[in-house]
Structure formats: structure tokens, C-alpha cells
Scaffold this active site. Structure first.
Site, PDB file in Angstrom:
ATOM      1  N   GLY A 162       6.192  -4.989   1.057  1.00 62.61           N
ATOM      2  CA  GLY A 162       5.703  -5.372  -0.262  1.00 62.61           C
ATOM      3  C   GLY A 162       6.019  -4.306  -1.291  1.00 62.61           C
ATOM      4  O   GLY A 162       7.037  -3.603  -1.213  1.00 62.61           O
ATOM      5  N   SER A 163       5.093  -4.142  -2.243  1.00 58.98           N
ATOM      6  CA  SER A 163       5.362  -3.243  -3.375  1.00 58.98           C
ATOM      7  C   SER A 163       5.463  -1.784  -2.967  1.00 58.98           C
ATOM      8  O   SER A 163       5.964  -0.967  -3.745  1.00 58.98           O
ATOM      9  CB  SER A 163       4.262  -3.398  -4.422  1.00 58.98           C
ATOM     10  N   THR A 164       5.005  -1.438  -1.760  1.00 57.89           N
ATOM     11  CA  THR A 164       5.143  -0.036  -1.343  1.00 57.89           C
ATOM     12  C   THR A 164       6.607   0.317  -1.189  1.00 57.89           C
ATOM     13  O   THR A 164       6.976   1.489  -1.126  1.00 57.89           O
ATOM     14  CB  THR A 164       4.428   0.239  -0.014  1.00 57.89           C
TER      15      THR A 164
END
Lengths: 640, 379
Positions: free
Chosen positions: A326-328
Site C-alpha cells: 500500500g502507501s508505505t
């Protein structure tokens, strides 16, 4: 009838001749016997002497003492304790039935146990000890010892078994041992003879299995003299074996205990890495289970719930699980772009809330858009369109290559079972594995850690540590072997512009500490302890629906990666909550708690938390104080 | 009646006879028995019980018996020969009906105080009876068919009865001893050639009978022969005894492993270590030197007997002594051949050394007869 003298003399002479002849034959035969004796005893003596030695000498193995396992502070994680069993020797028992009856009433044997024991006794040689009951308590041993006169032929015997005093805390790190199975033997090319010893234990998973060679040690031997029926007469020579090596792990048992307790009730994983040496301080996967249950063979009553639990307690989610980051992952896309010089950290991209690519519309999570955003703003507010744009410009190959340099898509060599290598997709990879051409939409998905992109919490923690330090931090789980420090790898600098890294850290700082950052509510306010990080929410399903309205299995995974203190990074962590919803709400608070616990090496002061949280944290701290791990350790280990 | 022809007056009388015993023979017998005590002490793990002490008592009793028998005039024994033979046959028939079964063979009658093995006694009484027969038979008739047939019958009756028990070892010893006596008595060569030919025929017949309804030997006897012929075929089964025995012997080397240091016997790898296989213990613990020493003692006993027989002008006495010596020889020759892997395992003890009361007493009785013949020889 009278005989003539001559006749008598003649017959006597004949008798004499024949007597001499027969006597001669007899002596000749004795000469033959002597020759035979000489052949056997002189000519062939060496060979027969050897055969006689082979006959009488039997070599027995002495099982080595398995190496014990400690945490970084010397707390015992796996130990050997005496285990007691009751044995009976038929020839000493006299009336077996009688003795068995007395024994059964003394140590509570079931009728099946006594029956099978009697059968076994009658089958084996009278001088061989037969095990009547295994893993009996110390009370049973003392009962048998006290009543020894009434129990001829019965004796307690002591063996050694593995015990995990920290119970469920370390099931996913230390792992467990078990009896050697046929499968274990088949898997080995040249199985050590010691594995054939009855009741010998072999590492089954995690450190116990991966460091089996170190932990097992080498068997000693004793030469015993046996008689023709195999009874041991005496010991001739004894060569002690080598105990297994003592392993010290990098894990901090106290921190691990806290993390495990903090994750109670979640299906989650947390990895905390030391930013100096790459030491893994905590490697927690929840829920866990008690490895002690498995040692003597687990009952289906205990095993079935572990198998059917939808939270999958048997899976080590930190390294076995591969999740869309995801956004990580956005830091990787950004690093690829700014390192390639495609975009400056301060250049802006316009986010209208979506991006049209190849006739398809890719949405930002915020449908109304973020407007003009630069690197810091885009990361802080987790704008998606900014990264779509960067990815389209830099291309998937460079993004994958960059993430590999940060430890994603690479299998970290750890002494844990089933370490997943994750996946950083490339065009070639898709062609080879999916048989399809890479499409531009794949790049767009990958840019925000979705699509084919997969990473384990361990890899995300390593990535964060590398971002925080600019060095090639490599995770280390085994600290010392027999007191010898194991090499620390990854002190090399990542060959990247320090300015870019600094900008990235600053942006991550903003994520947690800027009022508009996605993890602002999980900030640390203590001076010199500030945390930087990135939230992530990875989609499990494609349609965008409110998380609270779908069943648990379809909710998004919540992620958070972070490091602290911001200005002098000491620890990096990755938190994953399976189907936990949003990263900012489900993962970041856990990250803050465990990081503070690590930074303060114990329970942090309430002052480290923002004022609004302190009341809630106080209650939580009280609840989590000294949560004992689940461990059903048998009573006799206490007596040892 | 030939003793009447000699001057009986020169024969010593009363207890003075003791001085005229064949003392070297007594010493040799004692030496052999002493070896036996030593070995029985050793195989018991260094103890007088359970074997050495009873064996000593029996030998002491045997010595007394020998002297007692030796003091009785030899002509008395000759007159009793027929009766003794008859009693033996009766007892052999008796064991068929009342005998106790041991080791798969009917061999003894339990009289309460002693287990009587009629087959042991028969070895002596057969020799006695044949000696008496040839003493009675004029020398010129010796080789006539009718007078050859008669002793053959005398031999075959007890042999058949013993074989029926079944005790192949003793049966062969009886045949050999009887045949040997006939040879000594001067029966013509041709008869022996015929018998040997017949013997070969019998062996062939025995092997041919295997597996057929008229099988002549029991299965276990066949197996023993098989394992003798190829002991390595079944090293842990029936060939075990021979293999282990050879290992024990061979590991002794020149000087042996030392008294009570024989691992093969002490650890029970040897079967029947106190009876049939006692020689292996001796050879293991005292080596080649110990084994040869015992063999020399045996040889001397044979030599003294043969000398005593040849010097004795009484035909019955000579034949009796030679027959007993032959019996004695057959005993130890078969036993030693067996433990050295030269003969099948047939269950023949080592005379005077192996543990066993019945065999020892019978042997001492036999040597009593030898002494009697020696003391009462015509001078």
C-alpha cells in the site's frame, strides 16, 4: 578247552601289532587335532580375536545436550529440563501383574496403559527396561522412589526435554522441537545416527529448525561390553559428545512480550529493527500459540482450533506473509523518481482526484483531489495521483530496482522458517509468470504498493531502517553463538544522494508530526523521541466500500512503517494489522506504543504521548503490564 | 579260562594291590580332571558353585570307585561281562518306556539319587562283553563268518536302541568302539573293508532319505549336519555354535587371554560352555599352549593304556584295556573335532573335563577295570 602255548602267543602277537597300529592311528589323529588347533589359534588368531571383540563390544550413542537459546539480555527462551519416565524390568519385577497393579494405583495409570505395558514387557527381553509411563510429574517420581521396596524392578528414569519458558511469545521466533519423524529422516541426505535414538528431539520450525546443526551438537559414544543376549555387562570406554551451541538472539524478550501482548485480539505482525546493526528486537506475529504443546506430540483437541482459527495462529506473518504494502511503498516510487532526477523534491504535481491512463481512470483515495502537491505534501497526505504521475515518468523497472535496493523483493536470510521473498514486479516477471505483457495500469497500481507488489512486514521494516540510516541495514536474528558475536552485515552506505534521503525522512516526519499528516494522531511528543513514518492501507478487494460495512476477511490491511527518533534513528518498525481497516487508525497507534516501549526500554512515561491520549494510554498500560505469555509448561520442569 | 594257566600266586593280594595300581595313569587322570575343575571354576565366573565343587566331589567318588573296581580280580569282571551287557540292553529298552526327555532325546532314567544314562554304561559293557567273547573264542575261528556275525549282532543291538533314543553321537561311538575291538581281536581285513563300504552306503542312504516318509534321522540332526558342512550359512541360527566356538578358540592365540579373561565364554557367546564346549573356554583362556597341554595329557593316557595292554598276556585284559582306551579316545577326539569345526555338533562331552556326573562315574568305573587288569595281570 586248553590252548597251545604257540596259539596263545601268536594271537597275543597279533593283538600287539593291531594295538600298535590302532594306537598309531589315534596318535596321528591327535596330531591332526593339534595341527587344526595351531591353524585356528596361531595362524588365524588375529582374525578371530577381531571377531571376538566385535562380538562383545557394542557402541552406544550418548545423546548430546541441545544448545539453549537466550534473548539479547540473557533471558532463557529455550531450555532443557529433565523429563521423567517410569520403567520396569521384567526379570527384577518378579510378579509383573502384581507390581503393575500397585504401580497403577500409585501413579494413576489408565487400564489401557497398564495393559499395553504388560504386553510390551512380555514381548521384550527380560532384562530390558520397558517404559511404563512417560513425562510423569515429579510427584509420581517421588511416589515411586518412596515405595521402591514394594515395587521391585520399577525405577524412574531421567531424560531431557525441551521447554519454552516464554511460551507463546516466541513460537514465531524460536519455534519448537519435536520427535524425529520419518519425514525428518527422509528429508536428510545422510541422517546423523543420533536421530535414531528413541525420543530424540529435532528442531521443527524457525530458529530451532534452521539452526539445528548448531543446536544439536555431536553425540558422544560409549563402548559397552554385551553378552550374547545383548545385556550390557559393563562400560569400557566413554567419549563425551559436544553439547549444542548456546544461541543468543537479537530479540529483546521484554519488548517481544510487550508487543505480543499489545497485539492481543488482532491478526497482526510487528517487526522492530535496531538501526545500528540491523538486530531484530521484536518479531511478533499475533495470534501465537504455545510451542510447549507440540513437544510430546499435540492432541487434536489442542491442534484443531489452531488449524481452523481464521486469524491463522500457526503462520508467522512477519516473514511468511506477503501483503500489498500500500502507501508505505510510496517512498520507493518517490526515491526512484528523484534519484533518477525526473522530478525535484520540491516540484509539484496537480492532483485533480484521479488520473486518466490508457483510457482508464485511476482515482486518488481523496476523490476531490489534493490540488498542487510536492513530495512532502503528497506523502504527508498520502496523495495517490502524485505517485501515479512519478511512476509513469520513471517506469516500473527503476521502481523495482530501487525497492530491491531497499530490501524489498529480496529474501532476507534469517533463521526463520518459510521466509517469503515478497515480489517487486517487472515487465519480464509478468511475461514469464503470467504470460501477459506489462500494461501501463500495472505501473500505476505498483506505484502505490498495490497490484502485483508484495512485501512482508520484515521487508518493510528493513526498508524503513535503510531509509532512516542511508545504510544497507541487513536484519540479524542470531546475536552470538557460544558467546561469539555473529557478523553484522550492511554497514555499507546506500549509494544515494544524502539530500534526497534527508528530504524523504523529512516528509515521513511530516506524516506523523504535521497537523495534516495521516498519522498525526499517533505522534510522539517527547523531545528527542519524535517518530517519522508512513501509513498504508492496502486493498484486499477492488471496490471502494466503507470498511465497517464488509466482513472482516474483506477489509483492508492496515500498515505503518516508521523510525524514531527522527533526528538520530535508533529503531525502525513495521506494523501490519490484517484486515485492520486504515493504517492511520489501526496500525499507527500500535507502532507508537511499541516504539516508545523500545525507546524507553520499558514502559514509557505518559508525557511522551499527546495530552489528549494520556487517559486512554494509562488504562492501556495498566492492562498490558506484565501480561504473561500463554505457556502450559509441565509441572516437573519447576522442580528441575 | 586262560587265567588258570598262569601262576595266580604271583598276583598281589589284599590291600597290597593298591601299591600295584597303575599310578602314572591315576596321576594323569587326576591332572585331566584338575584341568576340568579349573575351567568349571572359570566359566562360573570364578566360583566353585555351581559346577566346580560338585565335579570335584564326583571325581573323588570316582577315584574311590576306580580303586574299588581295581581291587576286584579281573576274572570276576570277565565272568560278569555277559550279565553287564544284558543289564545294559534291558536298561536301554527301559529308557524307551520310562526315560525322561531332555534336549529332544530320551536319554536317562531318573532313579532319584542319580540320573542313569544307560547309553553311557553301554559303551563299557559292550567292550567288556566283546573282550570276553574274543577271549572265549579260539583265535583261529575269529575270522569265520558265523563268528563275525555274532559280535556284529552284539554291537548292533545296543547301537540300534541308542539310535532310537535318538542319540546319534553315542550310536556312532558304540559302533566305532565295537568295530575297533573286533579289529584288535584280529578279524580279517576284508570284513572291515566291507563294513566301511557299507557305511558309505548307509550315509548315502541317510541323505537320500531326507524329506521322504522313511527319513532315517530327525530334522534337527540333519540341520546339524548341514551347519557342520557350511557353518557360515546360518551364523546366528544353527551354525552359531560352531562359529562362536571357532571364534573363541581362535581368539585365544598362542598363550590365551588369561585365566577367567575369556570374553567369549564369560559373556555367554559360547553355548554349553560347561559341558560340550568346555574345551573352547580352555583354548580361549590358555591359548594354543593350554589346548596342546590337555591334548598331550590325553595322549599319555592312551599311551599308558596301550603299553599296559600290550604287556598284559591275558587276552581279555588286553582287549578290555584297549577297548576302554579306544572309547576314551573316541570321546575326546569327537568332542575336540566338534569344537574345532571338524565334526558336526553331536553332543559328546569332553571326558573328565566336561561337567556331568554320569559320564564321569562311568569313565572312572572303566578305568577301574583297566586298573584291575593291570593289577591282576599274569606275571
Amino acid at each position: 578247552m586248553r590252548r597251545s602255548r604257540a596259539e596263545t602267543d601268536a594271537s597275543h602277537a597279533k593283538l600287539g601289532r593291531r594295538a600298535a597300529l590302532l594306537g598309531g592311528v589315534q596318535l596321528l589323529f591327535m596330531g591332526g587335532l593339534a595341527a587344526r588347533m595351531r591353524y585356528l589359534q596361531v595362524d588365524q588368531a588375529d582374525q578371530f580375536r577381531l571377531l571376538a571383540e566385535e562380538n562383545r563390544i557394542n557402541i552406544r550413542l550418548i545423546p548430546p545436550k541441545r544448545g539453549e537459546i537466550f534473548d539479547r539480555n540473557g533471558m532463557q527462551l529455550a531450555q532443557n529440563v529433565p523429563s521423567y519416565r517410569i520403567v520396569m524390568v521384567r526379570e527384577d519385577a518378579g510378579n509383573v501383574e502384581d507390581v503393575m497393579q500397585r504401580l497403577a494405583s500409585l501413579i494413576n495409570l489408565t487400564p489401557e496403559q497398564t495393559e499395553s505395558a504388560v504386553r510390551e514387557l512380555n514381548r521384550s527381553a527380560p532384562f530390558l527396561p520397558v517404559t511404563i509411563a512417560e513425562d510423569v510429574s515429579w510427584d509420581a517420581v517421588s511416589a515411586v522412589s518412596v515405595n521402591a521396596p514394594a515395587l521391585p524392578g520399577v525405577a524412574p528414569e531421567v531424560g531431557s526435554t525441551r521447554v519454552y519458558p516464554r511460551g507463546s511469545d516466541f513460537a514465531h521466533v524460536v519455534g519448537r522441537v519435536g520427535r524425529v519423524s520419518q519425514k525428518d529422516l527422509d528429508a536428510l541426505e545422510d541422517p546423523d545416527a543420533v536421530l535414531r535414538i528413541p525420543r530424540f528431539q529435532i528442531g521443527k520450525i524457525n530458529v530451532e529448525a534452521r539452526e539445528e546443526k548448531l543446536l544439536r551438537g555431536t553425540a558422544g559414544t560409549k563402548q559397552v561390553e554385551v553378552n550374547a543376549t545383548g545385556r550390557v555387562m559393563r562400560e569400557l570406554e566413554r567419549r563425551e559428545g559436544q553439547s549444542g551451541a548456546a544461541l543468543q538472539l537479537t530479540i529483546d524478550a521484554k519488548l517481544q512480550n510487550y508487543v505480543q501482548a499489545r497485539l492481543t485480539g488482532e491478526s497482526a505482525a510487528v517487526v522492530i529493527i535496531d538501526c545500528e546493526k540491523g538486530d531484530i528486537l521484536a518479531n511478533s506475529s499475533a495470534p501465537s500459540y504455545d510451542p510447549n504443546l507440540f513437544i510430546g506430540g499435540i492432541s487434536s483437541k489442542d491442534y484443531d482450533p489452531l488449524l481452523t482459527d481464521k486469524y491463522r495462529p500457526l503462520v508467522n506473518k512477519t516473514v511468511q506473509g506477503a501483503y500489498p504494502p500500500g502507501s508505505t511503498f510510496k517512498m520507493m516510487t518517490a526515491m526512484a523518481a528523484i534519484e533518477a532526477g525526473i522530478i525535484g523534491p520540491d516540484e509539484t504535481v496537480y492532483c485533480p482526484g484521479h488520473l486518466e491512463v490508457g483510457g482508464r481512470r485511476f482515482h486518488c483515495w481523496k476523490r476531490s483531489g489534493h490540488g498542487w502537491v510536492d513530495l512532502e505534501t503528497s506523502l504527508k497526505r498520502s496523495c495517490d495521483v502524485y505517485y501515479y504521475d512519478l511512476a509513469l515518468k520513471v517506469g516500473i523497472e527503476k521502481i523495482s530496482a530501487m525497492s530491491n535496493r531497499f530490501g524489498l523483493g529480496i529474501r532476507h536470510d534469517l533463521a526463520l522458517s518459510s521466509v517469503n521473498s515478497g515480489l517487486t514486479p517487472t515487465k519480464d516477471w509478468k511475461l514469464q509468470n503470467r504470460g501477459e505483457d506489462w500494461v501501463i495500469g500495472d505501473t500505476v497500481n505498483a506505484s502505490i504498493g498495490q497490484g502485483f507488489m508484495l512485501a512482508s512486514p520484515m521487508q518493510l521494516a528493513v526498508m524503513t531502517a535503510r531509509l532512516a540510516t542511508g545504510r544497507e541495514i541487513t536484519p540479524r536474528l542470531v546475536k552470538t553463538v557460544n558467546g561469539v558475536e555473529q557478523p553484522v552485515k550492511g554497514n555499507a552506505q546506500l549509494d544515494m544522494k544524502e539530500g534526497n534521503l534527508r528530504k524523504m525522512r523529512k516528509s515521513m516526519y511530516a506524516v506523523v508530526n504535521d497537523r495534516r499528516g495521516t498519522a498525526y494522531r499517533s505522534r510522539i511528543i517527547a523531545d528527542g523521541m519524535r517518530m517519522a513514518g508512513k501509513t498504508g492501507t492496502s486493498q484486499v478487494r477492488s471496490a471502494v466500500v466503507n470498511n465497517s460495512e464488509v466482513p472482516w476477511e474483506q477489509r483492508d490491511h492496515a500498515l505503518f512503517v516508521g523510525f524514531a527518533p527522527y533526528d538520530n534513528p535508533r529503531y525502525a518498525c513495521a506494523v501490519l494489522v490484517e484486515h485492520g481497516g486504515g493504517g492511520s487508525t489501526a496500525a499507527a497507534p500500535i507502532a507508537r506504543d511499541v516504539m516508545l516501549q523500545a525507546l524507553y526500554e520499558g514502559e514509557p512515561p505518559l508525557e511522551a504521548y499527546p495530552t489528549g491520549d494520556r487517559g486512554r494510554i494509562k488504562i492501556q498500560q495498566r492492562k498490558l503490564r506484565d501480561v504473561q505469555p500463554e505457556a502450559r509448561i509441565k509441572k516437573n520442569s519447576d522442580q528441575a | 579260562m586262560s587265567y588258570l594257566e598262569y601262576t595266580v600266586k604271583s598276583v598281589p593280594t589284599g590291600f597290597r594291590k593298591i601299591l600295584y595300581l597303575n599310578w602314572p595313569l591315576v596321576l594323569l587322570l587326576t591332572a585331566v580332571a584338575g584341568t576340568g575343575f579349573l575351567m568349571l571354576y572359570s566359566v562360573a565366573g570364578g566360583g566353585y558353585s555351581p559346577w566346580a565343587e560338585p565335579q570335584m566331589k564326583r571325581f573323588a567318588l570316582g577315584l574311590c570307585l576306580m580303586v574299588a573296581v581295581g581291587l576286584v580280580p579281573i576274572w570276576m569282571w570277565r565272568n560278569l561281562a555277559g550279565v553287564a551287557y544284558g543289564v545294559s540292553i534291558m536298561l536301554l529298552i527301559g529308557v524307551e518306556f520310562f526315560g525322561a526327555v531332555g534336549m529332544g532325546a530320551q536319554r536317562w532314567i531318573d532313579l532319584g539319587f542319580i540320573r542313569l544314562q544307560p547309553s553311557e554304561m553301554t559303551k563299557i559293557t559292550l567292550v567288556m562283553f566283546l573282550a570276553a567273547y574274543y577271549d572265549w573264542l579260539p583265535a583261529k575261528k575269529t575270522s569265520r563268518p558265523l563268528w563275525v556275525l555274532l559280535p556284529l549282532l552284539i554291537i548292533i543291538v545296543p547301537t540300534a536302541l541308542v539310535l532310537k533314543q535318538p542319540d546319534l553321537g553315542t550310536a556312532i561311538l558304540l559302533m566305532a568302539a565295537g568295530g575297533g575291538l573286533m579289529f584288535l581281536a584280529g578279524v580279517h581285513w576284508a570284513y572291515f573293508a566291507t563294513v566301511i563300504a557299507a557305511g558309505i552306503g548307509l550315509v548315502v542312504a541317510v541323505f537320500q532319505s531326507r524329506g521322504t516318509p522313511w527319513q532315517l534321522l530327525k530334522d534337527y540332526q540333519f540341520r546339524r549336519i548341514d551347519t557342520f558342512l557350511d557353518p557360515s550359512s546360518d551364523p546366528l541360527g544353527a551354525g552359531y555354535h560352531i562359529t562362536q566356538s571357532k571364534i573363541a578358540l581362535g581368539s585365544g592365540g598362542w598363550t590365551g587371554r588369561g585365566f577367567m579373561q575369556g570374553t567369549q565364554s564369560r559373556l555367554n557367546f559360547l553355548p554349553e560352555k560347561h559341558t560340550d564346549f568346555i574345551f573352547t573356554t580352555l583354548a580361549e583362556e590358555f591359548g594354543f599352549i593350554g589346548g596342546i597341554s590337555l591334548l598331550v595329557l590325553y595322549a599319555l593316557i592312551i599311551v599308558f593304556c596301550v603299553v599296559s595292554a600290550v604287556m598284559n598276556k591275558d587276552r581279555f585284559s588286553s582287549l578290555l584295556i584297549l577297548g576302554i582306551a579306544l572309547n576314551f579316545f573316541l570321546f575326546f577326539a569327537v568332542n575336540m573335532s566338534m569344537v574345532m569345526g571338524l565334526a558336526p555338533v553331536v553332543g559328546v562331552p569332553l571326558p573328565l573335563v566336561s561337567y556331568g556326573g554320569s559320564a564321569m562315574l562311568v569313565l572312572m568305573l572303566a578305568f577301574g577295570l583297566v586298573q584291575s587288569a593291570h593289577v591282576h595281570r599274569p606275571r
